[in-house]
Design an enzyme around this catalytic site. Structure first.
Site, PDB file in Angstrom:
ATOM      1  CG  ASP A 183      13.362   8.602  -4.137  1.00 40.71           C
ATOM      2  OD1 ASP A 183      12.165   8.541  -4.164  1.00 40.71           O
ATOM      3  OD2 ASP A 183      14.112   9.855  -4.070  1.00 40.71           O
TER       4      ASP A 183
ATOM      5  CD  GLU B 275       9.250   7.639  -7.071  1.00 41.37           C
ATOM      6  OE1 GLU B 275       8.544   8.548  -6.511  1.00 41.37           O
ATOM      7  OE2 GLU B 275      10.461   8.338  -7.297  1.00 41.37           O
TER       8      GLU B 275
END
Length: 650
Positions: A285, A327
Site C-alpha cells: 500500500d 499500489e
C-alpha cells in the site's frame, strides 16, 4: 570491488548458522540475489553505519531473519516456491483472474470466505485479494488500513489459524491469497507508536517527528493532500510526544521513517512471517510515499524504488513463490518504474505487479466523453513491461477513481485540464448523465474530485428504466471489463460487479463510515442477487452470464498473456479503441466502441500500416465471421482472431 565479492565472506558465515536442511534451498537463491540486495541496501543505508563491517553485520542479522523464515516455511509452500521458481512467468498467463473484496462484506469473516470458494471457482478466479484483515486500530481505522498488529487478525474476522486454513483451502482450489501490507504507516495504537508515545527513543525514530512547525511547513509547500476535507495537511500534533508527526493520510496513521534501517528490517520480517502463513501475494500500500525529501512532493523518490527492490530480493531469497504488487496511484510516466526495468547490466526487479491506475481512470473518461483520445495517450505512454512482471488491470477498486493521475494526458488538448477533468467528475456524480456516483472529498466545487460509486451505478444501471437503457448500461460495464481482460496483465473483478450490484447508501447511517463516501461502493454481499446469477430476466444474471462468457474466451487466447506484444491502431473514429495483441502472424484485434452510436470501420484501412490482411477474421466472442466493413454497435466490443487456414493478403 563487486557486490558479489563484498558479500562472499559473510554469505559463507551466514549459511554456517542456518539449519543444514535449508542450505540447498537458500544457497542458490543467496548466490543469485544477495549481490543486488547488498548493493541496494548499501546505497540506502550504508551511511547510517560507522563502517563497512557495521553495515555487513546489520545485513547479516537481516539475512538471518530471512534464513529463519526459510527454515520455518511449511512444506507445501516450499513446493510452491520450487514450482514458481521454475516457471517465473506463471502469473502473467492468460488464465489469470483476480477478485477483490473485504472479508466481512463478502462473507462475514475468514471462515465465511472459505465457504464462498465455489463462487470464485465458477468465475475462474486464480487470485483473491482480501482487503485489510490484520488487526486494525481501535475505533476509526480507514477500513482496516490503520494496522495495529502485523501478527494478528482483526478479532471479528477470525484468527491466524483461520487464515492458514483459508490459504490452504484456496491453494487447493488453485487460488492465490493476496493480503494488503501497509508499508507506509502504522496505526497510532501499534506497539511501535505506543512505545514512542511513552518516550522510547528507539521507537520514536521509527517515525518523523518535529518539535515545531518549521520543518513541516517547509515540506507542506510542495506536498499534496490525500484527504483535504476530513484530514487536511500532512502533519498532526501528538500531545504525548509534544511534536508534529508526519501523517500523510489520517492523523491516526503515522508514516514510517524508512531512512531508519531498523524500520525496513522489521517490516520485511513482518512480511515474511505472513508469507509463511500462506499469503502468496502482497498488495504493498502507498508505495509512492515511502521516502520523504524536502522541496519535492515526497512521492516516487529513488529511495522508494530501492526499498521495493530490496524487498523483492528478500522475497526471492526466502519465499520465491510470493508476488509483490505495487499500489502506486501515480501518473502514467511514473508507473513503469514500479515494475523494474530490463536495462541490461543495470536491470532491476521491483514489484511483480502494479496497478495501472491511469488506464482505469482513462477508460471511464472515454465513456464520459465518448472519445478514446485520452486513453490512447495512456496506451502510447505505457511501455512493454519488464520480464517476470505484469500490470494489474481493473475497472473499480475500494478507493475512489482519482482523475488527477491523468493531468499530463488531459493537458494534450487545447482545453483547460482542470475544466476537462472536473467535467468528467461531475458527469459521474450524475450531473446530466446516466451515472449515479458521488464526488469524493468534495469541499470545493471548483476542484477536481475523485469519484465513488459501484461500477453498475456509474455505467447506468441505477438510472435505467427501460430495456434499452439497461442494455446500454450492461454494454458499458462489459466494455470496461473487456478492455481490462484484453489490455495485457492480470484483470481484477471487484466484488459485486459480476452481479451488477449498485451503491450501498446505508454507510451514511454508520458513524465510523459516514464521513468517508468510499463506503458507497463497499456493499455487503447480496444473496438475492447471487441467487439470480443465472437468470436472463435480472440484471445480475445478464451481467454474470456475460462475464462468464468473456472469461473462458480469454483463457483460450494466448495472445492475451501479459508478456505478449501490444500495438495501438488508429481508427477513423475517435470513439473507437483498436489495438493488437500477440504476434503479427497470430494476432488478436480488440475493437471497442465507447459511444452511444453505431460505427462502421474499414478493416483494410484500419490495418493498412501493419501488413496484416483485412479479410479473414472471426469474432472470438460470437464466433461470427467479420466482413471487410465492420459495424460496432453502441458500447460494443469485438475480439477478432484470424480464421484458421485463411491468412491471404487482400
Amino acid at each position: 570491488m563487486s557486490a558479489a565479492t563484498n558479500t562472499a565472506p559473510f554469505l559463507t558465515a551466514l549459511l554456517s548458522k542456518l539449519a543444514p536442511g535449508t542450505h540447498a534451498r537458500i544457497g542458490a537463491r543467496l548466490a543469485k540475489h544477495l549481490p543486488d540486495l547488498y548493493q541496494t541496501l548499501q546505497t540506502l543505508y550504508g551511511n547510517q553505519f560507522s563502517n563497512e563491517q557495521a553495515y555487513a553485520t546489520w545485513l547479516t542479522e537481516l539475512l538471518q531473519v530471512a534464513g529463519e523464515a526459510v527454515a520455518a516455511r511449511p512444506l507445501p509452500l516450499q513446493v510452491l516456491d520450487d514450482a514458481r521458481s521454475t516457471d517465473k512467468n506463471w502469473f502473467t498467463k492468460e488464465n489469470m483472474l483476480g477478485y477483490c473484496c473485504y472479508a466481512d462484506r463478502f462473507a462475514g469473516d475468514l471462515r465465511g470466505v472459505q465457504k464462498r470458494i465455489p463462487h470464485l471457482q465458477e468465475l475462474g478466479v486464480t487470485y483473491l485479494h482480501l482487503l485489510p484483515f490484520l488487526k486494525a486500530r481501535t475505533g476509526e481505522n480507514d477500513g482496516g488500513f490503520a494496522v495495529a498488529d502485523f501478527d494478528a487478525i482483526e478479532p471479528r474476522l477470525g484468527n491466524m489459524a483461520d487464515l492458514e486454513e483459508l490459504s490452504t483451502a484456496l491453494r487447493a482450489a488453485g487460488i492465490s491469497l493476496c493480503s494488503d501490507f501497509i508499508l507506509n504507516h502504522v496505526a497510532d495504537d501499534h506497539p511501535w507508536a505506543v512505545a514512542a508515545k511513552q518516550g522510547d527513543p528507539h521507537y520514536r525514530d521509527y517515525f518523523y517527528h518535529y518539535p515545531d512547525r518549521t520543518i513541516p511547513d517547509n515540506f507542506e509547500q510542495h506536498l499534496g493532500q490525500v484527504f483535504p476535507q476530513v484530514a487536511p495537511g500532512n502533519f498532526s500534533f501528538v500531545p504525548e510526544l509534544q511534536a508534529w508527526v508526519w501523517t500523510t493520510f489520517y492523523p491516526y496513521q503515522w508514516d514510517l521513517n524508512y531512512s531508519n534501517p531498523k524500520v525496513f528490517a522489521d517490516m520485511a520480517a513482518a512480511l515474511l512471517r505472513l508469507a509463511n502463513r500462506g499469503v502468496e501475494a502482497f498488495r504493498l500500500d502507498s508505495t509512492a510515499f515511502l521516502w520523504k525529501r524536502a522541496g519535492t512532493k515526497s512521492m516516487n523518490q529513488p529511495e522508494a524504488h530501492q526499498i521495493l527492490q530490496a524487498l523483492r530480493s528478500l522475497v526471492e531469497i526466502a519465499a520465491p513463490g510470493v508476488l509483490l504488487k505495487a499500489e502506486a496511484i501515480v501518473e502514467t510516466a511514473e508507473l513503469p518504474a514500479y515494475l523494474g526495468n530490463n536495462d541490461g547490466a543495470n536491470s532491476k526487479q521491483e514489484c511483480h505487479l502494479a496497478y495501472h491506475s491511469s488506464l482505469m481512470a482513462a477508460s471511464w473518461v472515454a465513456l464520459a466523453e465518448q472519445d478514446t483520445s485520452l486513453m490512447r495517450h495512456v496506451f502510447a505512454g505505457t511501455p512493454a513491461q519488464p520480464e517476470q512482471s505484469s500490470w494489474l488491470t481493473y475497472v473499480r477498486c475500494h478507493d475512489d477513481i482519482g482523475w488527477n493521475v491523468l493531468r499530463p494526458e488531459a493537458g494534450l488538448k487545447t482545453e483547460d485540464v482542470q475544466q476537462r477533468l472536473a467535467r468528467v467528475s461531475r458527469f459521474y456524480s450524475g450531473e446530466g448523465s446516466y451515472a449515479r456516483g458521488a464526488s469524493f472529498q468534495a469541499n470545493d466545487p471548483a476542484a477536481v474530485h475523485g469519484t465513488v460509486g459501484m461500477a453498475a451505478a456509474l455505467t447506468g444501471f441505477s438510472s435505467a428504466h427501460t430495456a434499452t437503457e439497461k442494455h446500454l448500461a450492461r454494454q458499458r460495464l462489459l466494455l470496461l471489463y473487456g478492455l481490462s481482460f484484453c489490455f495485457g496483465g492480470m484483470p481484477l473483478i471487484y466484488m459485486g460487479d459480476e452481479l451488477a450490484q449498485i451503491n450501498d447508501e446505508a454507510y451514511r447511517q454508520v458513524p465510523a463510515q459516514a464521513a468517508d463516501s468510499r463506503w458507497l461502493h463497499r456493499p455487503v454481499w447480496d444473496d438475492e442477487l447471487y441467487a439470480q446469477r443465472h437468470s436472463g430476466s435480472h440484471d445480475a444474471g445478464t451481467v454474470f452470464n456475460a462475464l462468464c462468457h468473456l472469461l473462458p474466451q480469454r483463457r483460450q487466447l494466448p495472445q492475451l498473456a501479459a508478456q505478449e506484444a501490444r500495438q495501438l491502431l488508429k481508427a477513423n473514429n475517435p470513439a473507437v479503441l483498436a489495438f493488437l495483441r500477440g504476434s503479427v502472424d497470430d494476432p488478436l484485434l480488440f475493437l471497442g466502441n465507447f459511444s452511444e452510436h453505431s460505427i462502421s470501420l474499414d478493416m483494410v484501412e484500419l490495418l493498412a500500416d501493419h501488413d496484416i490482411p483485412g479479410r479473414g477474421w472471426v469474432d472470438q466472442l460470437s464466433k461470427l465471421d467479420v466482413d471487410l466493413t465492420v459495424t460496432l454497435q453502441a458500447y460494443s466490443q469485438l475480439w477478432l482472431v484470424r480464421k484458421q487456414g485463411n491468412m491471404t493478403q487482400d
